[in-house]
Structure formats: structure tokens, C-alpha cells
Design a protein around this motif. Structure first.
Motif, PDB file in Angstrom:
ATOM      1  N   SER A  77      39.457  38.441  45.450  1.00 43.37           N
ATOM      2  CA  SER A  77      40.582  38.770  44.596  1.00 43.37           C
ATOM      3  C   SER A  77      40.438  40.120  43.924  1.00 43.37           C
ATOM      4  O   SER A  77      41.420  40.713  43.498  1.00 43.37           O
ATOM      5  CB  SER A  77      40.762  37.680  43.534  1.00 43.37           C
ATOM      6  N   VAL A 129      44.230  41.930  43.941  1.00 47.91           N
ATOM      7  CA  VAL A 129      45.068  41.746  42.758  1.00 47.91           C
ATOM      8  C   VAL A 129      45.095  43.031  41.953  1.00 47.91           C
ATOM      9  O   VAL A 129      44.068  43.479  41.437  1.00 47.91           O
ATOM     10  CB  VAL A 129      44.560  40.581  41.876  1.00 47.91           C
ATOM     11  N   ASP A 130      46.282  43.618  41.847  1.00 42.52           N
ATOM     12  CA  ASP A 130      46.464  44.821  41.052  1.00 42.52           C
ATOM     13  C   ASP A 130      46.362  44.470  39.571  1.00 42.52           C
ATOM     14  O   ASP A 130      46.753  43.368  39.148  1.00 42.52           O
ATOM     15  CB  ASP A 130      47.831  45.425  41.356  1.00 42.52           C
ATOM     16  N   LYS A 178      48.046  45.530  36.966  1.00 45.01           N
ATOM     17  CA  LYS A 178      49.346  45.254  36.344  1.00 45.01           C
ATOM     18  C   LYS A 178      49.858  43.880  36.742  1.00 45.01           C
ATOM     19  O   LYS A 178      50.405  43.130  35.914  1.00 45.01           O
ATOM     20  CB  LYS A 178      50.348  46.326  36.782  1.00 45.01           C
ATOM     21  N   VAL A 179      49.661  43.517  38.011  1.00 41.81           N
ATOM     22  CA  VAL A 179      50.059  42.190  38.465  1.00 41.81           C
ATOM     23  C   VAL A 179      49.273  41.116  37.731  1.00 41.81           C
ATOM     24  O   VAL A 179      49.821  40.081  37.318  1.00 41.81           O
ATOM     25  CB  VAL A 179      49.857  42.053  39.989  1.00 41.81           C
ATOM     26  N   ALA A 180      47.976  41.357  37.538  1.00 39.97           N
ATOM     27  CA  ALA A 180      47.132  40.393  36.840  1.00 39.97           C
ATOM     28  C   ALA A 180      47.593  40.195  35.397  1.00 39.97           C
ATOM     29  O   ALA A 180      47.654  39.067  34.895  1.00 39.97           O
ATOM     30  CB  ALA A 180      45.674  40.861  36.869  1.00 39.97           C
ATOM     31  N   ASP A 229      50.634  40.688  34.227  1.00 40.76           N
ATOM     32  CA  ASP A 229      51.911  39.977  34.258  1.00 40.76           C
ATOM     33  C   ASP A 229      51.713  38.482  34.514  1.00 40.76           C
ATOM     34  O   ASP A 229      52.393  37.637  33.917  1.00 40.76           O
ATOM     35  CB  ASP A 229      52.818  40.565  35.345  1.00 40.76           C
ATOM     36  N   LEU A 230      50.772  38.147  35.403  1.00 40.45           N
ATOM     37  CA  LEU A 230      50.490  36.742  35.687  1.00 40.45           C
ATOM     38  C   LEU A 230      49.932  36.037  34.452  1.00 40.45           C
ATOM     39  O   LEU A 230      50.309  34.905  34.144  1.00 40.45           O
ATOM     40  CB  LEU A 230      49.497  36.630  36.843  1.00 40.45           C
ATOM     41  N   GLN A 237      51.845  32.873  32.414  1.00 42.40           N
ATOM     42  CA  GLN A 237      51.255  31.588  32.774  1.00 42.40           C
ATOM     43  C   GLN A 237      51.835  30.454  31.940  1.00 42.40           C
ATOM     44  O   GLN A 237      52.186  30.627  30.775  1.00 42.40           O
ATOM     45  CB  GLN A 237      49.734  31.631  32.623  1.00 42.40           C
TER      46      GLN A 237
END
Length: 261
Positions: free
Chosen positions: A13, A17-18, A20-22, A24-25, A29
Motif C-alpha cells: 500500500s 496509496v497517494d 491526499k487519497v489517504a 480523504d479516506l 471513514q
């Protein structure tokens, strides 16, 4: 393909996983799967609170301080079991656990530096060794794709493989912390063990129970710091090996581009 590049592999991962994506996730959540609220992480937060309580009382109430500190350390043995039993293992939890351990022990060592000024340099060295060893080891685990910094193959280091066995890890870490706690209590307890136990004379007339605990746990503390040195050296070699492999791969890619052009 050269030998140095044949062992290159994806790092899971970390590569896909970028950041910024992380973020946002993590922000989006849901309550049903909120990593921040995983049971082992809640245990980790309670450890931090207890450590703070221990530090608050450290300078004037040794009983409260010792109890809070010991409970905080003992909870360290339960968060891993909870994570595996509930299927709630997480990278955040692993790092939280390690950071809590390092910071808690370092704060106690800072107090010991003021309590034993002649040994301040030694305590500062122990803090530096502990942080650098675990920081380097954590990074070497991440760049080689390990799911946990506690997973060390015996062909990498049989010492670290043995050390990170759950039972060995608990015993060594407990003995190490008990040694530092004993040094702390030696500044407060001055009643000879003979008086405490109600016996007459002998060697017990000149020694206190924290001094006995320090004598028994001292070798374990020494072993723990030998492991820290080994861990620092092995992690350094792993990181250098990754550098060499990546440099070899970069040269190979440049050579292939030169042939195509």
C-alpha cells in the motif's frame, strides 16, 4: 537482470496509496470502521493518559506515579492481542504503540537525568539509542514491504527474530522498564530491606528493595540496549541495501533507454 534488481518487489500500500487519497479516506471513514476507534488504539490512548498521570505525579508522589506508569506499560501487552483477536491490526496502531513506548520511556529517563545528574550523559545516550534504533528499524520495515516492524526473518537477524517473539519481547521490555522504575524508586525508598521484612542483620541491612530490583533487572536493561544496537546496525544495512538496489535498477533503466535511442 542483475542480482541486485532481482529481489526488488512492490511495497504494498505504500506505493499505491497517494497521501491526499489517504487523508480523504481517513476523513470520510464511517463509525463502523473507524481506525481511530479500534479497540487496540483506544487502549493506546489510555496508555498515553496513564503515562501523563505518571509524569504529573513523578516529582512528588512516587506511589501514584509508579502505579500509573506500570499500568500503562502492562497495557502494552494487551493491545496487540486485541488487534489480532478482533481483526483490528493497523499501521496507525503499530506506530502509535511504538511512539508511546519511546516517549514514555524517554520521559522517565529525562527525570532520571535530573535525579542522577552525574549519569545524565548516559541517560541521554540511552534515549538517543532507543529513538534512533526504532526509527531506523521502522523505516527499514516500511521500505521492504513488511506488514509489521515486529516481523523479522531469522536470515536477516536471528537476534531480532528471537527478540520480537511475543514472549521474549514482553520479558525483555518489562525487565528494562522495571530497571528504570527501580532507579526512580531508589530516590524515594531508603528503608533497608531487613526492616521491611522484619529480619535481622545480614546483607539485607544495607540494601533497599528498589536496589534489589535494580540489581535483578540491570542485566535485562543491558540486553535490551545491545538489541537496540543490533537493530540500528541491521536497519542501516537494510536501508543501504535498498539504496544500492534502487541505484542499480536506475542504471539499468538508463542503459535500456540509451539502447532504444
Amino acid at each position: 537482470m542483475t542480482k541486485s534488481t532481482t529481489h526488488l518487489r512492490r511495497r504494498g500500500s505504500i506505493d499505491v496509496v497517494d497521501a491526499k487519497v489517504a487523508v480523504d479516506l481517513a476523513t470520510a471513514q464511517t463509525y463502523s470502521e473507524n481506525v481511530f476507534l479500534f479497540v487496540p488504539n483506544l487502549i493506546g490512548y489510555s496508555r498515553i493518559i496513564l503515562a501523563a498521570v505518571a509524569l504529573h505525579y513523578m516529582n512528588y508522589h512516587p506511589i501514584y506515579s509508579t502505579l500509573a506508569y506500570c499500568i500503562s506499560c502492562l497495557l502494552d501487552a494487551f493491545d496487540g492481542h486485541a488487534a489480532r483477536a478482533l481483526g483490528q491490526t493497523s499501521k496507525f496502531g503499530a506506530v502509535l504503540d511504538m511512539v508511546t513506548d519511546r516517549c514514555t520511556t524517554s520521559c522517565l529517563l529525562c527525570y532520571l537525568s535530573s535525579a542522577y545528574p552525574n549519569w545524565a550523559l548516559a541517560f541521554q545516550f540511552l534515549i538517543s539509542l532507543d529513538f534512533s534504533s526504532h526509527y531506523m528499524h521502522m523505516n527499514s520495515s516500511l521500505v521492504t514491504g513488511s506488514r509489521s516492524h515486529k516481523q523479522v526473518d531469522s536470515d536477516v537477524s536471528w537476534i531480532l527474530s528471537l527478540y520480537y517473539d511475543s514472549r521474549t519481547l514482553f520479558l525483555v521490555c518489562a525487565g528494562n522498564e522495571l530497571f528504570y522504575i527501580a532507579l526512580y524508586l531508589m530516590k524515594w525508598v531508603h528503608t533497608p530491606l531487613s526492616v521491611t521484612l522484619g529480619v535481622n542483620g545480614g546483607i539485607l541491612s544495607n540494601i533497599t528493595w528498589p536496589e534489589v530490583m535494580a540489581i535483578l533487572c540491570g542485566p535485562v536493561c543491558f540486553l535490551k540496549n545491545v538489541v537496540n544496537v543490533v537493530q540500528l546496525w541491521k536497519a542501516s544495512k537494510v536501508l543501504v541495501g535498498v539504496d544500492l538496489a534502487e541505484r542499480a535498477k536506475a542504471r539499468e533503466e538508463e542503459a535500456q533507454l540509451a539502447k532504444k535511442s
